[in-house]
Design a protein around this motif. Structure first.
Motif, short mmCIF file in Angstrom:
data_model
loop_
_atom_site.label_atom_id
_atom_site.label_comp_id
_atom_site.label_asym_id
_atom_site.label_seq_id
_atom_site.Cartn_x
_atom_site.Cartn_y
_atom_site.Cartn_z
N TYR A 267 38.06 -32.74 54.95
CA TYR A 267 39.37 -32.06 54.85
C TYR A 267 39.98 -31.40 56.21
CZ TYR A 267 36.54 -27.90 54.81
OH TYR A 267 35.75 -26.80 55.30
N ALA A 268 41.15 -31.11 56.19
CA ALA A 268 41.62 -30.52 57.27
C ALA A 268 42.73 -29.36 56.70
CB ALA A 268 42.70 -31.38 58.02
N ASP A 269 42.34 -28.19 57.42
CA ASP A 269 43.41 -26.93 57.12
C ASP A 269 44.42 -26.96 58.00
OD1 ASP A 269 41.59 -26.21 54.98
OD2 ASP A 269 40.40 -24.75 56.06
N ILE A 270 45.52 -26.92 57.59
CA ILE A 270 46.77 -26.87 58.50
C ILE A 270 47.41 -25.36 58.52
CG2 ILE A 270 49.08 -27.87 58.81
CD1 ILE A 270 46.51 -29.74 58.73
N PHE A 271 47.38 -24.79 59.53
CA PHE A 271 47.82 -23.33 59.61
C PHE A 271 49.37 -23.22 60.05
CE2 PHE A 271 43.36 -22.72 59.56
CZ PHE A 271 43.15 -21.64 58.84
N PHE A 272 50.13 -22.15 59.51
CA PHE A 272 51.43 -22.01 59.96
C PHE A 272 51.46 -20.49 60.31
CE2 PHE A 272 51.92 -26.00 57.53
CZ PHE A 272 52.85 -26.64 58.17
N LYS A 273 52.15 -20.13 61.15
CA LYS A 273 52.52 -18.77 61.58
C LYS A 273 53.07 -17.86 60.68
CE LYS A 273 52.58 -19.98 66.66
NZ LYS A 273 53.64 -19.55 67.69
N LEU A 275 52.75 -18.41 57.26
CA LEU A 275 52.06 -18.39 55.87
C LEU A 275 50.82 -17.68 56.12
CD1 LEU A 275 53.04 -21.97 55.02
CD2 LEU A 275 54.36 -19.70 54.21
N SER A 276 50.35 -16.93 55.21
CA SER A 276 49.26 -16.21 55.05
C SER A 276 47.87 -17.15 55.07
CB SER A 276 48.94 -15.05 54.34
OG SER A 276 49.16 -15.43 52.97
N ASP A 277 48.23 -18.19 54.10
CA ASP A 277 47.14 -19.06 53.83
C ASP A 277 47.30 -20.53 54.50
OD1 ASP A 277 45.47 -17.10 52.08
OD2 ASP A 277 47.20 -17.56 50.54
N PRO A 278 46.22 -21.10 54.62
CA PRO A 278 46.54 -22.50 55.39
C PRO A 278 46.75 -23.47 53.95
CG PRO A 278 44.18 -22.28 55.18
CD PRO A 278 44.86 -20.88 54.81
N GLN A 279 47.14 -24.71 54.45
CA GLN A 279 47.27 -25.73 53.49
C GLN A 279 45.96 -26.61 53.83
OE1 GLN A 279 49.41 -26.58 50.61
NE2 GLN A 279 47.56 -27.69 50.33
N ARG A 280 45.20 -26.66 52.69
CA ARG A 280 43.98 -27.68 52.81
C ARG A 280 44.31 -29.11 52.41
NH1 ARG A 280 37.98 -25.56 51.93
NH2 ARG A 280 38.50 -24.55 53.87
N LEU A 281 44.10 -29.91 53.16
CA LEU A 281 44.29 -31.52 52.81
C LEU A 281 43.03 -32.07 52.80
CD1 LEU A 281 47.18 -32.09 55.04
CD2 LEU A 281 47.49 -31.35 52.79
N ILE A 282 42.51 -32.68 51.59
CA ILE A 282 41.33 -33.22 51.31
C ILE A 282 41.38 -34.80 51.08
CG2 ILE A 282 39.51 -33.06 49.68
CD1 ILE A 282 40.25 -30.27 49.00
N ILE A 283 40.46 -35.41 51.53
CA ILE A 283 40.44 -36.91 51.29
C ILE A 283 38.89 -37.29 50.77
CG2 ILE A 283 42.04 -37.81 52.92
CD1 ILE A 283 39.72 -38.39 54.90
N ASN A 284 38.79 -38.03 49.81
CA ASN A 284 37.36 -38.16 49.24
C ASN A 284 37.26 -39.60 49.04
OD1 ASN A 284 37.88 -38.66 46.02
ND2 ASN A 284 39.11 -36.79 46.84
N GLY A 285 35.95 -40.16 48.59
CA GLY A 285 36.01 -41.41 48.60
C GLY A 285 34.46 -41.91 48.64
N TYR A 286 34.30 -43.22 48.96
CA TYR A 286 32.84 -43.75 48.78
C TYR A 286 32.54 -44.59 50.00
CZ TYR A 286 32.48 -41.76 43.94
OH TYR A 286 32.60 -41.04 43.16
N ILE A 287 31.48 -44.58 50.76
CA ILE A 287 31.21 -45.58 51.83
C ILE A 287 30.25 -46.44 51.26
CG2 ILE A 287 30.07 -45.60 53.93
CD1 ILE A 287 30.69 -42.63 54.45
N THR A 288 30.62 -47.68 51.55
CA THR A 288 29.90 -48.96 51.03
C THR A 288 28.74 -49.26 51.77
OG1 THR A 288 31.37 -50.39 52.22
CG2 THR A 288 31.82 -49.84 49.90
N LYS A 289 27.91 -49.95 51.54
CA LYS A 289 26.54 -50.26 52.33
C LYS A 289 27.06 -51.22 53.40
CE LYS A 289 23.44 -49.43 48.16
NZ LYS A 289 22.34 -49.63 47.55
#
Length: 289
Positions: A267-273, A275-289
């Motif tokens: 994930y990455a947390d995006i902070f704005f001056k 806004l009190s809370d950051p926006q968390r952007l999440i990516i998920n998946g599966y790594i193949t062999k």
């Protein structure tokens, strides 16, 4: 305390989904399944579209398992877009690993492959044409008892399909929160309508890029303060340094896939001056062999 919470969850489970029912048989089915270990036969071949993946069940804190037999319209009953939203909702907190498995007891492989591609469903699915899962677990006939929330030991702590019943979805969330003391969702700025996204199967060493849209909810400009990635393998690019009122910014989160096969969540947390809370952007998946 964890074992106690499981016992309490089982008692609550027996009353919440069926509180209006006086059918003793239904409650007996719930009682017989709660606490039972769900068997996942080794013969099951897990895939995301056409890619074979290791679902990584052993490392999950929780796993949602849903089983569908071959009766009725397969596509109608799969509800893939709804499942995608629910799965990503459960993956919003990286402190809790919640896996998902869909088991289809059917011999209509071409039809199912077409439906998965059509919906771009990027989560593990197996086509169990021999009925190995059903036989291994002696499932009841009633489809209401074919979706399970499992703990780390693959034991059932909640039963019911959250796709068809929002109360069950809430109960799944509450079961996890009561068990671990933390919620499945996290508090963030709420300026991205889809902050968690699945990337499906990726090869080790590949660079994955997903783009998110962030909307300014204020009546004044908000200015980018900092983008903080979850690790060095994650990088962030933004389309601008600020967002005007009611306008959008695009944020691209890039991830270089690890060498270890199995599920991933970054994930990455995006902070704005402003806004009190950051926006968390999440990516998920599966790594193949």
């Amino acid at each position: 305390m964890r074992k106690l919470s499981l016992c309490l969850g089982a008692l609550v489970l027996a009353t919440i989904p069926f509180s209006c029912s006086k059918d003793k048989a239904e409650k007996e089915v719930v009682g017989s399944l709660t606490g039972k270990e769900i068997v996942l036969p080794e013969s099951l071949d897990w895939r995301i579209i056409d890619e074979t993946v290791d679902p990584g069940i052993a490392g999950n804190d929780y796993t949602i398992v849903t089983y569908l037999d071959s009766t009725g319209c397969t596509e109608c009953r799969m509800k893939l877009p709804v499942w995608d939203n629910i799965i990503n909702e459960f993956k919003r907190n990286p402190d809790i690993s919640v896996g998902f498995l869909m088991i289809l007891d059917s011999d209509r492989r071409e039809e199912i492959s077409r439906v998965l591609r059509k919906n771009n469903f990027l989560h593990p699915v197996t086509i169990d044409s021999l009925g190995a899962f059903r036989k291994a677990n002696s499932l009841p006939e009633d489809s209401r008892f074919h979706t399970f929330l499992l703990d780390s030991e693959r034991k059932v702590i909640a039963i019911g399909n959250p796709v068809f019943n929002p109360k069950i979805r809430e109960f799944f969330h509450r079961s996890i929160k009561e068990d671990y003391g933390i919620d499945t969702a996290i508090k963030d700025a709420g300026i991205c309508s889809a902050p968690a996204r699945s990337a499906g199967a990726v090869a080790s060493g590949d660079t994955l890029r997903l783009t998110f849209r962030l909307k300014n909810p204020l009546d004044k400009e908000i200015r980018l303060q900092e983008a903080v990635p979850s690790c060095d393998c994650v990088s962030v690019n933004t389309s601008s340094d600020s967002i005007e009122p009611a306008k959008f910014m695009t944020v691209t989160v890039s991830y270089v896939a690890d060498t270890v096969a199995g599920p991933f969540l970054q994930y990455a947390d995006i902070f704005f001056k402003e806004l009190s809370d950051p926006q968390r952007l999440i990516i998920n998946g599966y790594i193949t062999k």
